[in-house]
Every structure is written in C-alpha cells, then in structure tokens.
Motif scaffolding. Sequence first.
Motif, PDB file in Angstrom:
ATOM      1  N   TRP A 180      18.053  43.840 -86.711  1.00  0.00           N
ATOM      2  CA  TRP A 180      18.179  42.926 -85.577  1.00  0.00           C
ATOM      3  C   TRP A 180      19.140  43.440 -84.522  1.00  0.00           C
ATOM      4  CZ3 TRP A 180      18.460  37.888 -88.907  1.00  0.00           C
ATOM      5  CH2 TRP A 180      17.166  37.454 -89.181  1.00  0.00           C
ATOM      6  N   LEU A 208      16.262  45.336 -76.627  1.00  0.00           N
ATOM      7  CA  LEU A 208      15.892  44.208 -75.771  1.00  0.00           C
ATOM      8  C   LEU A 208      16.822  44.086 -74.575  1.00  0.00           C
ATOM      9  CD1 LEU A 208      15.037  41.488 -78.430  1.00  0.00           C
ATOM     10  CD2 LEU A 208      13.452  42.642 -76.895  1.00  0.00           C
ATOM     11  N   VAL A 209      18.109  44.219 -74.796  1.00  0.00           N
ATOM     12  CA  VAL A 209      19.066  44.102 -73.691  1.00  0.00           C
ATOM     13  C   VAL A 209      18.865  45.244 -72.700  1.00  0.00           C
ATOM     14  CG1 VAL A 209      21.520  44.207 -73.097  1.00  0.00           C
ATOM     15  CG2 VAL A 209      20.747  42.752 -74.973  1.00  0.00           C
ATOM     16  N   LEU A 222      10.057  36.202 -80.683  1.00  0.00           N
ATOM     17  CA  LEU A 222      10.142  37.447 -79.917  1.00  0.00           C
ATOM     18  C   LEU A 222       8.994  38.394 -80.232  1.00  0.00           C
ATOM     19  CD1 LEU A 222      13.943  38.246 -79.903  1.00  0.00           C
ATOM     20  CD2 LEU A 222      12.482  37.877 -77.925  1.00  0.00           C
ATOM     21  N   TRP A 265       9.305  48.306 -76.327  1.00  0.00           N
ATOM     22  CA  TRP A 265       8.964  46.947 -76.763  1.00  0.00           C
ATOM     23  C   TRP A 265       8.385  46.971 -78.171  1.00  0.00           C
ATOM     24  CZ3 TRP A 265      11.937  44.731 -73.826  1.00  0.00           C
ATOM     25  CH2 TRP A 265      11.896  44.761 -72.443  1.00  0.00           C
ATOM     26  N   ALA A 313      17.252  46.097 -82.587  1.00  0.00           N
ATOM     27  CA  ALA A 313      16.256  45.415 -81.758  1.00  0.00           C
ATOM     28  C   ALA A 313      16.927  44.732 -80.570  1.00  0.00           C
ATOM     29  CB  ALA A 313      15.483  44.393 -82.583  1.00  0.00           C
ATOM     30  N   ALA A 314      18.082  44.128 -80.792  1.00  0.00           N
ATOM     31  CA  ALA A 314      18.800  43.458 -79.707  1.00  0.00           C
ATOM     32  C   ALA A 314      19.262  44.452 -78.649  1.00  0.00           C
ATOM     33  CB  ALA A 314      19.995  42.683 -80.266  1.00  0.00           C
ATOM     34  N   ALA A 346      12.469  43.618 -85.101  1.00  0.00           N
ATOM     35  CA  ALA A 346      12.680  42.173 -85.217  1.00  0.00           C
ATOM     36  C   ALA A 346      11.849  41.605 -86.363  1.00  0.00           C
ATOM     37  CB  ALA A 346      12.324  41.480 -83.906  1.00  0.00           C
ATOM     38  N   GLY A 371      17.857  39.061 -76.397  1.00  0.00           N
ATOM     39  CA  GLY A 371      18.504  40.113 -77.180  1.00  0.00           C
ATOM     40  C   GLY A 371      19.940  39.758 -77.529  1.00  0.00           C
ATOM     41  N   ALA A 381      11.296  47.364 -80.612  1.00  0.00           N
ATOM     42  CA  ALA A 381      12.001  46.095 -80.787  1.00  0.00           C
ATOM     43  C   ALA A 381      11.162  45.109 -81.585  1.00  0.00           C
ATOM     44  CB  ALA A 381      12.366  45.505 -79.431  1.00  0.00           C
ATOM     45  N   SER A 406      21.395  39.009 -81.346  1.00  0.00           N
ATOM     46  CA  SER A 406      22.555  39.697 -81.920  1.00  0.00           C
ATOM     47  C   SER A 406      23.612  38.698 -82.397  1.00  0.00           C
ATOM     48  CB  SER A 406      23.148  40.679 -80.920  1.00  0.00           C
ATOM     49  OG  SER A 406      23.687  39.994 -79.807  1.00  0.00           O
TER      50      SER A 406
END
Length: 135
Positions: free
Chosen positions: A18, A25-26, A82, A98, A21-22, A105, A54, A101, A58
């Motif tokens: 996670w 995403l950010v 997500l 993407w 992935a965060a 996730a 994201g 992520a 986190s």
Amino acid sequence: MTAPQPRPRVVTAAFWCWVVAAVVLVLGGLTGLFNPHDVPGPVRAMGGLIAAAGLGLSYLAGQARRGDPRFARAAVALAFALVAVLALLAVSTMWLGWLLALVLAMVGAVLMLRPAARQWFGSPGSEGFDQEGSR
C-alpha cells in the motif's frame, strides 16, 4: 496478562504494498494536477483526487499496521475502490504506473484479508476485523 501477538508478515507485506501504491498514486496525481501543458480542468481535478486518495491510503495503511481493525477495514475498502478507478485510468491514459498502483493496492487488500491477518486483528483486546465494532 498475555504477551501481545507479533505482527504477521502478511500485514507487513500489505503495508508495504500500500505504501508503494500510495507513492505511485501521489506522483501520478500530482503529475496530472501540475501538468505544464494545456490540460482540461476535469483532468486536473482527477489528478488532485488521485493524489488525495494516495495520501489517504498511506495514512490508513499506517494505522492498520499499528493494529487498529477499523483502519484496516477502511484501507481494504479504499484499496478495492481504487482498483476500479485505476482500471479505468489505465485503459484511458495508457500509463503503466496506474497498473502498478492497481496491482499493489489489490495485493495489499488481499493480503490483509488472509486468515493470519484477520486473526491478528481479532486478537483479545481489539474489536476484531470481522465484527461490527461499536464503541
């Protein structure tokens, strides 16, 4: 008084999935938000929402790692939501970040649903991962 159970490896692995992935995403969200090219407003707004998601993931992952089953349930729910959004983004933008992520996730959410993690969150003194806890 019994000693607290050590954190299972699946919880730690889910946390790190996670977190990565965060970060993706950010970074991807901020790229869409602060794109120097002429980008439509909805694309910028989507970038901001993805970056905020994201950051939320986190935070929830960090609290879940500490052993709070409410945050673990919320992190799993956010991760699955997500996954749906990221699948659409991956198809529409063709950016492999993407997909990365999305996979991380999903793997984190599935790991958090493993029996060892569920048992750890359901240890004595906590509300339990499966129970509807009301305080």
